[in-house]
Scaffold this motif. Structure first.
Motif: not given
Ligand SMILES: Nc1ncnc2c1ncn2[C@@H]1O[C@H](COP(=O)(O)OP(=O)(O)O)[C@@H](O)[C@H]1O
Ligand SMILES: [Mg+2]
Lengths: 245, 324
Positions: B51-54
């Protein structure tokens, strides 16, 4: 269009939950009021003195008002994870951070006018070059906000953000020519003054209020703009590097 | 497009921990995909990367047909995310939280209000709509967080341990809501450490242990080899240390496992005769308190494949507040 709905609502939410809350409104009023009274009273009420002090008081009000807010709107939201929700939104990262900082910029501009309004009753402000003064206030609010952002994203606790920003704020009062001309500083401190954005903001304010300034307004404002871009870019880079592991 | 999520060789290291260690999987459109594994297996890390958080260290990701490998934010308009811990605003009301989340996805004012009301209704939260989120119970918080995750009707939804740490009734209601959501067409990527939950909800399950996928198949296929088996659980108050070896020696047609909780698990192709087994145990110094036939379940498959005793997973569950 969709991105702007997101931008506007992030700004609105911050306004409602942080900036327009009674403690912050009163802080935003009392703080500049305290500075203003302190300096104006100490000066012994000479009219010229008020005009000399006004730029410094305006600059301090903006600086303290903006930088303290970012610790809440950014560091605190990062800590309680609601910032993740913003990171998941389908808007560009730059726009997201502009939305998170716009509130502080407006808050800073608001703070700037507290001492101005007081000064209206104490001195004749007709000689102020408002067409220079207002853009200067706006630019100082921007640069202080982005400085606050830079600090807020470099730490992980709210108290660290507060402590760290004081580390910058208090020296800036003395180094940026708010109340003491930079020429009177010891030679070894002068380079430091010119490395701080507030120096250029204060210069424009002095020029706008009583006509006494060191550099052309355009140069001051251009340098402020450059500082804004630099601090904003550095903050974004830092968020990407430190928060998106 | 039939693949909603396609991941190849994803890896992620935190200092010395390989949180995600070269995983590959595909989630088909419309599937309810379960990511099942114990705490610390790498489930949340995987969701964060997707989801683009890491950031991943290596590997490729396609979500909804969009290549997200270099740009994890490229598919953000297609996905909804429900994190393991709520990330809504404690100082806003339930209704305002939902409206704000809708605005983040660019929904207009009338649309967002209508959608917020609709979701509050679906999740039985209408009576709490005007209360601050901070005052919600854990179950209510989780429900509102899920509502916020689907506010923009995402075709793909990530759900990180949706029933962990909430009360039994809320957990059951949430499972129904998740099923309904999937039936109405949402592709769901769900992580859990409850084996029964995965079995009940998911079409397909990947077992993840220490950052690796050890098995990935449909629930039907996973259950198939064990379906015809006979399983028995024997509880003993006392049990000699060498009992496993003795049992294996005496009953060579049966498979024995001693669980951490002191049960003897018996697996067999044919029905198990309890009498001789209990007599043998008593003769060898064990004190049998109960012998019970068990329905073969995914739990047995999980134990066989991962070597992790099911009670190890169950212990996590109790520690973290239960969710059955
Ligand atoms: N930010 C982090 N820093 C260091 N290690 C981490 C971090 N996040 C997760 N880990 C480690 O990565 C592994 C996987 O964690 P996680 O994905 O949260 O597991 P799960 O969600 O399956 O319980 C764990 O060993 C955990 O300790
Ligand atoms: Mg997790």
């Amino acid at each position: 269009m969709k991105s702007w709905i997101a931008y506007w609502n992030i700004l609105l939410k911050d306004m409602r939950t942080y900036y327009l809350k009674p403690p912050n409104v009163s802080w935003g009023l009392i703080f500049p009021l305290a500075w203003t009274s302190m300096f104006f009273i100490r000066s012994g009420t000479g009219l010229e003195d008020i005009m000399i002090l006004l730029p410094g008081v305006v600059a301090i009000s903006i600086l303290f008002g903006t930088t303290s807010m970012l610790a809440v709107t950014v560091t605190f939201e990062k800590k309680n994870r609601s910032f993740e929700r913003l990171l998941l939104a389908p808007i560009s990262f730059e726009l997201l951070m502009l939305a998170k900082t716009s509130g502080a910029i407006l808050f800073g501009v608001g703070n700037a006018f507290v001492p101005v309004i007081i000064a209206v009753f104490l001195a004749d402000l007709t000689q102020i070059a408002w067409h220079v003064f207002v853009p200067a206030v706006f630019m100082i609010a921007m640069v202080s906000t982005f400085l606050g952002l830079f600090i807020a994203v470099a730490v992980s606790e709210v108290f660290e953000a507060q402590t760290f920003s004081n580390f910058f704020r208090f020296p800036m009062i003395f180094l940026c020519g708010l109340f003491f001309p930079i020429e009177k500083l010891p030679v070894f401190l002068k380079p430091l003054s010119y490395a701080l954005p507030l120096t250029y903001g204060a210069d424009v304010l002095h020029g706008a209020v009583h006509g006494n300034h060191m550099m052309p307004f355009a140069l001051d404002l251009a340098l402020l703009a450059a500082f804004c871009v630099l601090l904003f870019a550095a903050s974004l880079w830092n968020i990407k590097r430190r928060w998106i592991l | 497009m039939t693949e909603s999520i396609c991941v190849e060789n994803l890896t992620k290291n935190f200092e010395k921990v390989a949180a995600v260690d070269g995983i590959s999987f595909r989630v088909r459109q419309g599937e309810l995909f379960g990511f099942l594994g114990p705490n610390g297996a790498g489930k949340t890390t995987t969701i964060n990367i997707l989801t683009g958080l890491a950031r991943s260290d290596s590997g490729t990701i396609r979500i909804g047909g969009i290549d997200c490998t270099g740009n994890p934010r490229a598919a953000q308009h297609l996905v909804g995310v429900v994190p393991d811990e709520s990330n809504l605003y404690p100082e806003l009301t339930g209704f305002d939280n939902l409206c704000f989340c809708a605005a983040l996805y660019g929904m207009g004012r009338t649309k967002r209000k209508a959608r917020a009301h609709e979701l509050l209704d679906t999740f039985d939260l209408t009576p709490a709509a005007d209360r601050k989120f901070a005052g919600y119970s854990k179950g209510m918080k989780r429900k509102l967080t899920i509502a916020a995750g689907i506010i923009h009707r995402p075709p793909i939804l990530f759900l990180d341990e949706p029933t962990t740490g909430i009360d039994v009734a809320s957990a059951r209601q949430l499972r129904h809501l998740v099923s309904d959501l999937n039936r109405s067409g949402t592709t769901i990527f769900l992580t859990t450490h409850y084996i029964e939950e995965a079995e009940r909800l998911c079409n397909r399950i990947a077992f993840i242990v220490s950052g690796r996928i050890v098995r990935n198949d449909t629930v039907e296929h996973l259950i198939q080899p064990i379906k015809a088996k006979h399983i028995m659980r024997i509880a003993c108050a006392t049990m000699p240390n060498d009992i496993h070896a003795k049992l294996t020696h005496a009953f060579s047609e049966l498979i024995f496992t001693i669980t951490n909780e002191g049960f003897i698990r018996v697996e067999s192709e044919k029905p198990v005769h309890v009498g001789p087994l209990v007599r043998f145990l008593e003769d060898n110094g064990a004190e049998v308190t109960e012998a019970r036939r068990m329905r073969p379940s995914l739990e047995d498959v999980f134990v066989n494949i991962t070597g992790i005793a099911a009670d190890a997973m169950r212990k996590e569950k109790e520690k973290r507040g239960g969710g059955q």
